[in-house]
Design an enzyme around this catalytic site. Sequence first.
Site, PDB file in Angstrom:
ATOM      1  N   ARG A 233       0.824  -0.982  -0.140  1.00 16.99           N
ATOM      2  CA  ARG A 233      -0.114  -0.142   0.093  1.00 16.99           C
ATOM      3  C   ARG A 233       0.974   1.347   0.024  1.00 16.99           C
ATOM      4  O   ARG A 233       2.152   1.206   0.515  1.00 16.99           O
ATOM      5  CB  ARG A 233      -0.923  -0.238   1.253  1.00 16.99           C
ATOM      6  CG  ARG A 233      -1.923  -1.118   1.175  1.00 16.99           C
ATOM      7  CD  ARG A 233      -3.215  -0.721   0.140  1.00 16.99           C
ATOM      8  NE  ARG A 233      -4.022  -1.582   0.008  1.00 16.99           N
ATOM      9  CZ  ARG A 233      -4.260  -2.967  -0.540  1.00 16.99           C
ATOM     10  NH1 ARG A 233      -3.325  -3.204  -1.166  1.00 16.99           N
ATOM     11  NH2 ARG A 233      -5.486  -3.442  -0.460  1.00 16.99           N
ATOM     12  N   ASP A 257       3.911   0.187  -7.723  1.00 14.20           N
ATOM     13  CA  ASP A 257       2.692  -0.181  -7.837  1.00 14.20           C
ATOM     14  C   ASP A 257       1.668   0.328  -7.124  1.00 14.20           C
ATOM     15  O   ASP A 257       0.362   0.373  -7.593  1.00 14.20           O
ATOM     16  CB  ASP A 257       2.313  -1.776  -7.934  1.00 14.20           C
ATOM     17  CG  ASP A 257       1.317  -2.344  -8.464  1.00 14.20           C
ATOM     18  OD1 ASP A 257       0.978  -1.993  -9.691  1.00 14.20           O
ATOM     19  OD2 ASP A 257       0.504  -2.849  -7.829  1.00 14.20           O
ATOM     20  N   GLU A 262      -3.817   7.421  -4.661  1.00 14.63           N
ATOM     21  CA  GLU A 262      -4.074   6.793  -5.567  1.00 14.63           C
ATOM     22  C   GLU A 262      -5.283   7.498  -6.185  1.00 14.63           C
ATOM     23  O   GLU A 262      -6.295   7.614  -5.380  1.00 14.63           O
ATOM     24  CB  GLU A 262      -4.106   5.390  -5.385  1.00 14.63           C
ATOM     25  CG  GLU A 262      -2.691   4.533  -5.215  1.00 14.63           C
ATOM     26  CD  GLU A 262      -3.017   3.247  -4.995  1.00 14.63           C
ATOM     27  OE1 GLU A 262      -4.058   2.787  -5.732  1.00 14.63           O
ATOM     28  OE2 GLU A 262      -1.764   2.555  -4.685  1.00 14.63           O
ATOM     29  N   HIS A 281      -1.260   0.074  -9.728  1.00 10.16           N
ATOM     30  CA  HIS A 281      -1.982  -0.951  -8.643  1.00 10.16           C
ATOM     31  C   HIS A 281      -2.548  -2.170  -9.495  1.00 10.16           C
ATOM     32  O   HIS A 281      -3.574  -2.411  -9.308  1.00 10.16           O
ATOM     33  CB  HIS A 281      -3.077  -0.212  -7.938  1.00 10.16           C
ATOM     34  CG  HIS A 281      -3.129  -0.946  -6.709  1.00 10.16           C
ATOM     35  ND1 HIS A 281      -3.422  -0.224  -5.626  1.00 10.16           N
ATOM     36  CD2 HIS A 281      -2.931  -2.228  -6.218  1.00 10.16           C
ATOM     37  CE1 HIS A 281      -3.497  -1.044  -4.264  1.00 10.16           C
ATOM     38  NE2 HIS A 281      -3.285  -2.390  -5.086  1.00 10.16           N
ATOM     39  N   SER A 283      -0.428  -4.970 -10.146  1.00  3.87           N
ATOM     40  CA  SER A 283       0.502  -6.185  -9.826  1.00  3.87           C
ATOM     41  C   SER A 283      -0.126  -7.584  -9.606  1.00  3.87           C
ATOM     42  O   SER A 283       0.299  -8.731 -10.117  1.00  3.87           O
ATOM     43  CB  SER A 283       1.632  -6.086  -8.901  1.00  3.87           C
ATOM     44  OG  SER A 283       0.832  -5.902  -7.602  1.00  3.87           O
TER      45      SER A 283
END
Length: 320
Positions: A233, A257, A262, A281, A283
């Site tokens: 995160r 990632d 975000e 984000h 992965s």
Amino acid sequence: MPTILLGIPPDEVTAAQLAEIRALAPGHRVLVSRDHAEMEAALDDIEIVFDGFPRDLLARAPKLRWYQQGSAGVDWLLRHPELAAKDFILTNGSGIHAVPISEQIMAYCFALARELPSAVHAQRERRWARGEFNHVFELAGQTMLLIGVGAIGGRTAEIAKGIGMRVLGVRRNPEVAHPAVEAMYAPGRLLEALPLADWVVITAPYTSETKGMIGERELRAMKPTAYIVNIGRGATIQQAALVRALQEGWIRGAGLDVTDPEPLPADSPLWDMPNVIITPHTSGRTPRRPERAMALFLDNLGRYLRGEPMRNVVDKKLGY
């Protein structure tokens, strides 16, 4: 009638899987829906939920006994402490993303070590930039420090060791060993471990304990030639400190990632850094996710109905 809600698209469950659910739980109705109104209409009968359950309905479900979510992260509990206090079993999807995420972690490492971002940039400019690639290096012989050695960290450790890397780990209980990890450190020894690493990889869950765990002090403790990779995160890293570390050369680069916030704002300096790879984000994405998630649910459903210990039970107070 007690209801099992599958909060997934209908095309993500096969006829054979539905038949298996009904065979395991013949006294239950099975509802496959992502429609809020339809779920709300069945709310008084819902006992078991697999994925896709809106938070407002979860709070109001009077007979909910078990919720199996498809993802691993349960940091939503930090935003909804009233749900953490609610009496139901929460299990997560830990393990079902280990293959794609560990592969993406290694992709960052290979790409940064071989300067592939610069190669792609030169390719777009149709420029044969052979003389510019003077800082490529090998991963073999380097040290990876995994912050979090669960399913994802464990598989990453196996791959890294397999290509000749030394692997160290940080986990809440350092007494729990892993065959691919040479030495395990408690979180309180993080500053001792960071200077040893060429690659710092964060796979730890986001909890009140891991929030902002990597800040200026930790980034300055890393080697100036080291890279940081984060697939957990974004808020586990203090982003202002990360930007400064990359701009001022405290560390060499990053594979991200996840970011905080975000989506990453368009004016973030991270976008323009040649030593940073950013992915949105993604992965954990894989076409095999539905089958792995359903296999975990089916196994846990049998365990639940037989009164046996279940897999991936979350401590709702600890957040993992």
